[in-house]
Design an enzyme around this catalytic site. Sequence first.
Site, PDB file in Angstrom:
ATOM      1  N   SER A  19      35.743  46.911  48.025  1.00 37.87           N
ATOM      2  CA  SER A  19      35.696  45.457  47.845  1.00 37.87           C
ATOM      3  C   SER A  19      34.466  44.860  48.457  1.00 37.87           C
ATOM      4  CB  SER A  19      36.825  44.625  48.365  1.00 37.87           C
ATOM      5  OG  SER A  19      36.533  43.439  48.654  1.00 37.87           O
ATOM      6  N   HIS A  44      34.691  46.231  43.371  1.00 42.35           N
ATOM      7  CA  HIS A  44      35.695  45.189  43.267  1.00 42.35           C
ATOM      8  C   HIS A  44      35.154  43.922  43.922  1.00 42.35           C
ATOM      9  CE1 HIS A  44      40.181  43.664  43.324  1.00 42.35           C
ATOM     10  NE2 HIS A  44      39.820  43.287  44.474  1.00 42.35           N
ATOM     11  N   ASP A  46      35.589  40.118  44.457  1.00 30.41           N
ATOM     12  CA  ASP A  46      36.988  38.991  44.840  1.00 30.41           C
ATOM     13  C   ASP A  46      36.245  37.665  44.752  1.00 30.41           C
ATOM     14  OD1 ASP A  46      39.305  40.651  45.639  1.00 30.41           O
ATOM     15  OD2 ASP A  46      38.026  41.408  47.408  1.00 30.41           O
ATOM     16  N   MET A  48      37.181  33.627  45.192  1.00 34.41           N
ATOM     17  CA  MET A  48      37.956  33.012  45.889  1.00 34.41           C
ATOM     18  C   MET A  48      37.645  31.497  45.818  1.00 34.41           C
ATOM     19  SD  MET A  48      38.671  35.290  49.341  1.00 34.41           S
ATOM     20  CE  MET A  48      39.644  36.830  49.371  1.00 34.41           C
ATOM     21  N   HIS A  77      37.902  40.203  40.432  1.00 39.53           N
ATOM     22  CA  HIS A  77      39.675  39.766  40.798  1.00 39.53           C
ATOM     23  C   HIS A  77      39.452  38.226  41.142  1.00 39.53           C
ATOM     24  CE1 HIS A  77      42.827  40.034  44.263  1.00 39.53           C
ATOM     25  NE2 HIS A  77      43.206  39.165  43.279  1.00 39.53           N
ATOM     26  N   MET A  79      40.678  34.812  42.019  1.00 42.36           N
ATOM     27  CA  MET A  79      41.889  34.263  42.740  1.00 42.36           C
ATOM     28  C   MET A  79      41.399  32.807  42.776  1.00 42.36           C
ATOM     29  SD  MET A  79      41.997  36.804  46.109  1.00 42.36           S
ATOM     30  CE  MET A  79      40.456  37.485  45.733  1.00 42.36           C
ATOM     31  N   MET A 148      48.912  43.475  44.561  1.00 45.41           N
ATOM     32  CA  MET A 148      48.589  43.012  46.028  1.00 45.41           C
ATOM     33  C   MET A 148      49.447  43.611  47.095  1.00 45.41           C
ATOM     34  SD  MET A 148      45.760  41.349  45.392  1.00 45.41           S
ATOM     35  CE  MET A 148      45.403  40.908  47.120  1.00 45.41           C
ATOM     36  N   PHE A 154      42.120  36.794  52.342  1.00 46.02           N
ATOM     37  CA  PHE A 154      41.091  37.455  53.274  1.00 46.02           C
ATOM     38  C   PHE A 154      41.362  38.960  53.320  1.00 46.02           C
ATOM     39  CE2 PHE A 154      43.083  33.550  54.533  1.00 46.02           C
ATOM     40  CZ  PHE A 154      41.787  32.595  55.076  1.00 46.02           C
ATOM     41  N   GLY A 155      40.234  39.571  53.650  1.00 48.12           N
ATOM     42  CA  GLY A 155      40.026  40.950  54.058  1.00 48.12           C
ATOM     43  C   GLY A 155      40.703  41.306  55.365  1.00 48.12           C
ATOM     44  N   GLY A 156      40.525  42.552  55.522  1.00 46.16           N
ATOM     45  CA  GLY A 156      41.130  43.089  56.966  1.00 46.16           C
ATOM     46  C   GLY A 156      42.504  42.996  57.378  1.00 46.16           C
ATOM     47  N   ASP A 186      45.741  46.740  46.234  1.00 51.00           N
ATOM     48  CA  ASP A 186      44.712  45.927  46.766  1.00 51.00           C
ATOM     49  C   ASP A 186      45.194  45.197  48.222  1.00 51.00           C
ATOM     50  OD1 ASP A 186      42.373  44.336  47.543  1.00 51.00           O
ATOM     51  OD2 ASP A 186      42.611  42.808  45.809  1.00 51.00           O
ATOM     52  N   GLY A 187      44.423  45.496  49.447  1.00 53.91           N
ATOM     53  CA  GLY A 187      44.729  45.088  50.614  1.00 53.91           C
ATOM     54  C   GLY A 187      45.586  46.081  51.759  1.00 53.91           C
ATOM     55  N   GLY A 188      44.611  46.241  52.573  1.00 56.16           N
ATOM     56  CA  GLY A 188      44.990  47.164  53.688  1.00 56.16           C
ATOM     57  C   GLY A 188      45.197  48.594  53.333  1.00 56.16           C
ATOM     58  N   SER A 209      37.491  46.680  54.084  1.00 54.64           N
ATOM     59  CA  SER A 209      37.038  46.781  55.568  1.00 54.64           C
ATOM     60  C   SER A 209      37.022  48.366  55.785  1.00 54.64           C
ATOM     61  CB  SER A 209      37.988  46.066  56.445  1.00 54.64           C
ATOM     62  OG  SER A 209      39.436  46.194  56.058  1.00 54.64           O
TER      63      SER A 209
HETATM   64  C1  DX5 Z   1      42.231  39.880  49.282  1.00 57.58           C
HETATM   65  C2  DX5 Z   1      41.230  40.790  48.540  1.00 57.58           C
HETATM   66  C3  DX5 Z   1      41.043  42.149  48.777  1.00 57.58           C
HETATM   67  C4  DX5 Z   1      40.432  42.397  49.986  1.00 57.58           C
HETATM   68  C5  DX5 Z   1      40.864  43.753  50.574  1.00 57.58           C
HETATM   69  O1  DX5 Z   1      42.448  38.883  48.898  1.00 57.58           O
HETATM   70  O2  DX5 Z   1      41.590  40.643  47.120  1.00 57.58           O
HETATM   71  O3  DX5 Z   1      40.295  43.045  47.640  1.00 57.58           O
HETATM   72  O4  DX5 Z   1      39.075  42.150  50.304  1.00 57.58           O
HETATM   73  O5  DX5 Z   1      40.014  43.983  51.591  1.00 57.58           O
HETATM   74  P1  DX5 Z   1      40.821  45.149  52.746  1.00 57.58           P
HETATM   75  O6  DX5 Z   1      40.649  46.464  52.042  1.00 57.58           O
HETATM   76  O7  DX5 Z   1      39.931  44.953  54.038  1.00 57.58           O
HETATM   77  O8  DX5 Z   1      42.397  44.784  53.021  1.00 57.58           O
HETATM   78 ZN    ZN Z   2      40.762  42.020  45.592  1.00 58.10          ZN
END
Ligand code: DX5
Ligand code: ZN
Length: 231
Positions: A19, A44, A46, A48, A77, A79, A148, A154-156, A186-188, A209
């Site tokens: 991402s 990927h 993102d 937003m 993706h 959002m 998700m 947010f990432g991380g 997707d996520g963590g 991340s």
């Molecule tokens: C969150 C995003 C994810 C995010 C993933 O809204 O859709 O794609 O960037 O980041 P990590 O891998 O750091 O959780």
């Molecule tokens: Zn995403």
Amino acid sequence: MAAAMSAVSPAATFRIAPSILAADFARLGEEVAAVEAAGADLLHFDVMDNHYVPNLSIGPLVCASLRPRTKMPIDVHLMVKPVDRIIPEFAKAGANIISFHPEASDHVDRTIALIKECGCKAGLVFNPATPLSHLDHTLDKLDLVLLMSVNPGFGGQRFIASVLPKIAEARKRIQASGRDIWLEVDGGVKTDNIAQIAQAGADTFVAGSAIFGAKDYAATIRDLRARLAVI
Ligand code: DX5
Ligand code: ZN
């Protein structure tokens, strides 16, 4: 939970999708080239809007700028709410897959059709608390189901483990459909949980991340794949 998960067979093909939300935006082209050279399968992207989610990221102009810099499919993706108006712009900007949240569309079937009319693959995204019942009348038209494992924006963030049985349930529905539908999480996603996520039934793994936060992208992607090799 263990019983539900053991009923699914893990996917045969795995894909790693960095991402770019976690990339250095001042060097975005180089970052994309670096993850491609490091062995990533898709990019990927993102999007937003500071409305559907409380953050603002990148749009079609950035997608169009990156398109000639990579051969990887671009996995957009969205959002954003509303969602339909921006879809043709992303298709024109070179997106290959476009996914959206059902909560962001008044007419989910129409939005899926629009993505396909624009020549892209269509994905539906499920927040941690969004029920899989949204697949009831859509799965036969989808190319991708994106689950998700954090709340979007947010990432991380930390992986929400209660999504694991949901992944297994989605895998069962995909298997029952008999169609080639990717199941992306997707996520963590990290090296220490990717095997568990794959075991539950995912085949496509977004990692922001975990990859861009590492010093050596190739070593990290190799490590992620090594964890998948034992599934
Ligand atoms: C969150 C995003 C994810 C995010 C993933 O809204 O859709 O794609 O960037 O980041 P990590 O891998 O750091 O959780
Ligand atoms: Zn995403």
